[in-house]
Design a protein around this motif. Structure first.
Motif, PDB file in Angstrom:
ATOM      1  N   PHE A 152     105.108  -9.856  57.566  1.00  0.00           N
ATOM      2  CA  PHE A 152     103.665  -9.608  57.719  1.00  0.00           C
ATOM      3  C   PHE A 152     102.864 -10.550  56.832  1.00  0.00           C
ATOM      4  N   GLY A 153     101.617 -10.798  57.237  1.00  0.00           N
ATOM      5  CA  GLY A 153     100.780 -11.710  56.473  1.00  0.00           C
ATOM      6  C   GLY A 153      99.377 -11.174  56.321  1.00  0.00           C
ATOM      7  N   THR A 154      98.515 -12.044  55.850  1.00  0.00           N
ATOM      8  CA  THR A 154      97.114 -11.708  55.629  1.00  0.00           C
ATOM      9  C   THR A 154      96.470 -11.107  56.880  1.00  0.00           C
ATOM     10  N   ASP A 155      96.854 -11.635  58.049  1.00  0.00           N
ATOM     11  CA  ASP A 155      96.196 -11.195  59.284  1.00  0.00           C
ATOM     12  C   ASP A 155      96.309  -9.686  59.515  1.00  0.00           C
ATOM     13  N   SER A 156      97.498  -9.114  59.228  1.00  0.00           N
ATOM     14  CA  SER A 156      97.665  -7.661  59.420  1.00  0.00           C
ATOM     15  C   SER A 156      96.818  -6.866  58.436  1.00  0.00           C
ATOM     16  N   LEU A 195      93.994  -7.920  56.958  1.00  0.00           N
ATOM     17  CA  LEU A 195      92.579  -8.072  57.317  1.00  0.00           C
ATOM     18  C   LEU A 195      92.240  -7.244  58.553  1.00  0.00           C
ATOM     19  N   LEU A 196      93.162  -7.189  59.516  1.00  0.00           N
ATOM     20  CA  LEU A 196      92.887  -6.394  60.721  1.00  0.00           C
ATOM     21  C   LEU A 196      92.783  -4.915  60.360  1.00  0.00           C
ATOM     22  N   SER A 197      93.694  -4.424  59.535  1.00  0.00           N
ATOM     23  CA  SER A 197      93.654  -3.006  59.133  1.00  0.00           C
ATOM     24  C   SER A 197      92.328  -2.687  58.454  1.00  0.00           C
ATOM     25  N   ASN A 198      91.835  -3.649  57.680  1.00  0.00           N
ATOM     26  CA  ASN A 198      90.578  -3.467  56.960  1.00  0.00           C
ATOM     27  C   ASN A 198      89.351  -3.563  57.858  1.00  0.00           C
ATOM     28  N   PHE A 199      89.520  -4.149  59.034  1.00  0.00           N
ATOM     29  CA  PHE A 199      88.405  -4.414  59.959  1.00  0.00           C
ATOM     30  C   PHE A 199      88.040  -3.177  60.791  1.00  0.00           C
ATOM     31  N   ILE A 200      88.964  -2.207  60.800  1.00  0.00           N
ATOM     32  CA  ILE A 200      88.752  -1.003  61.626  1.00  0.00           C
ATOM     33  C   ILE A 200      87.615  -0.153  61.070  1.00  0.00           C
ATOM     34  N   THR A 201      86.751   0.318  61.960  1.00  0.00           N
ATOM     35  CA  THR A 201      85.724   1.282  61.547  1.00  0.00           C
ATOM     36  C   THR A 201      85.825   2.499  62.460  1.00  0.00           C
ATOM     37  N   SER A 202      85.664   3.660  61.869  1.00  0.00           N
ATOM     38  CA  SER A 202      85.668   4.885  62.665  1.00  0.00           C
ATOM     39  C   SER A 202      84.938   5.955  61.885  1.00  0.00           C
ATOM     40  N   ASN A 203      84.100   6.711  62.574  1.00  0.00           N
ATOM     41  CA  ASN A 203      83.372   7.790  61.908  1.00  0.00           C
ATOM     42  C   ASN A 203      84.252   9.012  61.702  1.00  0.00           C
ATOM     43  N   LYS A 253      82.701  -6.428  70.787  1.00  0.00           N
ATOM     44  CA  LYS A 253      81.449  -5.911  70.204  1.00  0.00           C
ATOM     45  C   LYS A 253      81.227  -6.336  68.758  1.00  0.00           C
ATOM     46  N   ARG A 254      82.299  -6.664  68.048  1.00  0.00           N
ATOM     47  CA  ARG A 254      82.177  -7.160  66.673  1.00  0.00           C
ATOM     48  C   ARG A 254      83.222  -8.258  66.512  1.00  0.00           C
ATOM     49  N   ILE A 255      82.776  -9.390  65.984  1.00  0.00           N
ATOM     50  CA  ILE A 255      83.694 -10.518  65.796  1.00  0.00           C
ATOM     51  C   ILE A 255      83.525 -11.050  64.379  1.00  0.00           C
ATOM     52  N   ARG A 256      84.653 -11.345  63.741  1.00  0.00           N
ATOM     53  CA  ARG A 256      84.573 -11.993  62.435  1.00  0.00           C
ATOM     54  C   ARG A 256      85.609 -13.105  62.349  1.00  0.00           C
ATOM     55  N   TYR A 257      85.136 -14.281  61.974  1.00  0.00           N
ATOM     56  CA  TYR A 257      86.029 -15.410  61.762  1.00  0.00           C
ATOM     57  C   TYR A 257      86.445 -15.458  60.300  1.00  0.00           C
ATOM     58  N   VAL A 258      87.715 -15.781  60.082  1.00  0.00           N
ATOM     59  CA  VAL A 258      88.251 -15.915  58.725  1.00  0.00           C
ATOM     60  C   VAL A 258      88.510 -17.397  58.477  1.00  0.00           C
ATOM     61  N   TYR A 259      87.823 -17.943  57.473  1.00  0.00           N
ATOM     62  CA  TYR A 259      87.955 -19.354  57.123  1.00  0.00           C
ATOM     63  C   TYR A 259      88.700 -19.458  55.788  1.00  0.00           C
ATOM     64  N   PRO A 260      89.783 -20.259  55.720  1.00  0.00           N
ATOM     65  CA  PRO A 260      90.472 -20.412  54.436  1.00  0.00           C
ATOM     66  C   PRO A 260      89.499 -20.849  53.332  1.00  0.00           C
ATOM     67  N   ARG A 261      88.648 -21.834  53.641  1.00  0.00           N
ATOM     68  CA  ARG A 261      87.611 -22.272  52.715  1.00  0.00           C
ATOM     69  C   ARG A 261      86.327 -22.480  53.494  1.00  0.00           C
ATOM     70  N   VAL A 262      85.228 -22.625  52.793  1.00  0.00           N
ATOM     71  CA  VAL A 262      83.933 -22.736  53.467  1.00  0.00           C
ATOM     72  C   VAL A 262      83.826 -24.028  54.280  1.00  0.00           C
ATOM     73  N   ASP A 263      84.672 -25.027  53.971  1.00  0.00           N
ATOM     74  CA  ASP A 263      84.581 -26.295  54.701  1.00  0.00           C
ATOM     75  C   ASP A 263      85.745 -26.520  55.662  1.00  0.00           C
ATOM     76  N   THR A 264      86.488 -25.442  55.985  1.00  0.00           N
ATOM     77  CA  THR A 264      87.610 -25.591  56.923  1.00  0.00           C
ATOM     78  C   THR A 264      87.341 -24.861  58.240  1.00  0.00           C
ATOM     79  N   LYS A 265      88.141 -25.210  59.244  1.00  0.00           N
ATOM     80  CA  LYS A 265      88.122 -24.466  60.495  1.00  0.00           C
ATOM     81  C   LYS A 265      88.604 -23.040  60.217  1.00  0.00           C
ATOM     82  N   ILE A 291      91.892 -17.506  61.600  1.00  0.00           N
ATOM     83  CA  ILE A 291      92.081 -16.366  62.505  1.00  0.00           C
ATOM     84  C   ILE A 291      90.725 -15.760  62.873  1.00  0.00           C
ATOM     85  N   VAL A 292      90.742 -14.983  63.952  1.00  0.00           N
ATOM     86  CA  VAL A 292      89.531 -14.260  64.347  1.00  0.00           C
ATOM     87  C   VAL A 292      89.889 -12.781  64.523  1.00  0.00           C
ATOM     88  N   LEU A 293      89.014 -11.926  64.015  1.00  0.00           N
ATOM     89  CA  LEU A 293      89.172 -10.473  64.139  1.00  0.00           C
ATOM     90  C   LEU A 293      88.175  -9.986  65.183  1.00  0.00           C
TER      91      LEU A 293
END
Lengths: 257, 257
Positions: free
Chosen positions: B28-32, B34-42, B198-210, B213-215
């Motif tokens: 497993f890596g950062t992506d899992s 970050l995805l777990s952290n991206f979940i929202t539920s009331n 409905k919600r999208i977030r891009y993860v950039y290693p640094r502010v000047d890189t491509k 991953i996308v959540l």
């Protein structure tokens, strides 16, 4: 040149180009400048078409970069078309920029005009900074020219992608700037018309804000992998422009040690 | 607990949760995280389904956040399924996490298992960190378990969206992490199955890189406007983690004055 009521002349900051704007209507903004800067082409000789041209800021800016290209600009509204005509004259660009008045859905009429002037109907590049707001949203009883320039009344995404797909050559490019909120429509509707998003860049006012606009390059007949570019951040934490924005605007950066 | 060849136990850094990984397979890596952290539920009480679970890192992390939820984890491959079983045991989560072995395209079989245990077939949340690489790309003669875990061999986007659409309740949410290069497929194919991003977030290693991953959060039956979030930057210019990454990983930030 005589100005009409509510008009002013703005300096584009590129090759002494200027533009007359009417402050009662829609005035150009960062999005048009960033879109013009987003275009890439290996050829300086292209047939370029700008749709929903407004006062003509995009064709005027790209005329400086693509010196040997033939540019067509299409605008529907009388008041904006009048500005467009005078802006092309003001910058002595009548040889480079041909202006057409009409609705973008009349792609056959646009094509006939392009063939008449160039002998070819193959457009290499299309640019568009379309109205962003969905039809019927917002306050509709504003000044009508301004309302149409801002809303998808006469120029919705289906029309844009249909006309672009009809007029572009195979592997021709469409450059579009829009609101990030519409990203699913921007990618999914385009694909229906064989326009595949190949390069995408989000513009964020600051590193900690939502993006304000998205720049997209589509290729007609392109494959299904997209190059996502680094974020374009407009302002530093201290409120000053970032180095990249300085570069795009061709401004001198003030070094204050 | 006895470990097999090439296995090690990693600390997840959350509530003393641990995970056995086999360094020969996919770890497993950062992506899992970050995805777990991206979940929202009331609601803390949900029926949650994790597809292509691998060793189970996502269901194990979210079991801590959604304490009263029932979680199902589906994994196809024998070797990864064996890890999943032992990871659920290791963390004493057998009451919270039910594990199923099978292919995600067998949505009817997954549904039957969920109904049997919960009395309801309505899944509220689906999560997936699927294989990223297109089928046939890359070196195919690697260790087979690793190859399948990384390539779209047994789990392509059409399968993911079809099964998610079949199993989610109306307005249920799908959370997915993927490569930004696939954004057109990720949005356009999903829409075909009534799953709107409905919600999208891009993860950039640094502010000047491509972005790396996308959540994406999809809502079944959602409308066509998407919330684009601020960029998630992983590293500062000096190579240290950004404040937000520290927060997500629950790490103490070292203050060096």
């Amino acid at each position: 040149m005589n100005l009409k009521n509510n008009e002013r002349i703005d300096d584009l900051g590129i090759n002494d180009l200027k533009i007359i704007q009417n402050t009662e209507y829609f005035c150009f903004g960062t999005d048009s400048v960033l879109l013009s800067n987003f275009i890439t082409s290996n050829s300086s000789k292209n047939i370029i078409l700008d749709l929903c041209s407004g006062g003509g800021v995009i064709p005027i800016i790209i005329s400086a970069k693509y010196k040997y290209s033939k540019i067509f600009a299409v605008e529907l509204q009388d008041e904006m078309f009048d500005l467009l005509v005078r802006n092309v004259e003001l910058n002595n660009l009548k040889d480079k920029i041909s202006i057409l008045q009409g609705n973008i859905i009349d792609f056959n009429s646009i094509r006939q005009n392009i063939i008449k002037e160039t002998g070819s109907g193959n457009v290499n590049i299309i640019t568009i900074n379309p109205p962003y707001k969905p039809k019927g949203n917002g306050i509709g009883n504003e000044h009508n020219v301004k309302y149409i320039a801002r809303h998808e009344e006469m120029c919705n995404l289906e029309d844009i992608f249909l006309t672009s797909s009809k007029l572009l050559e195979y592997k021709g490019k469409l450059y579009l700037v829009h609101k990030p909120e519409r990203i699913v429509d921007l990618l999914a509707i385009a694909r229906k018309y064989d326009l595949e998003a190949k390069r995408i860049r989000y513009v964020y006012p600051r590193v900690d804000t939502k993006p304000s606009i998205v720049l997209i390059e589509y290729i007609k007949g392109g494959g299904n992998e997209t190059l996502m570019l680094p974020p374009l951040i407009e302002y530093n934490e201290d409120g000053s422009y970032t180095d990249e924005i300085y570069k795009i605007y061709g401004m001198e950066k003030k070094n204050e040690e």
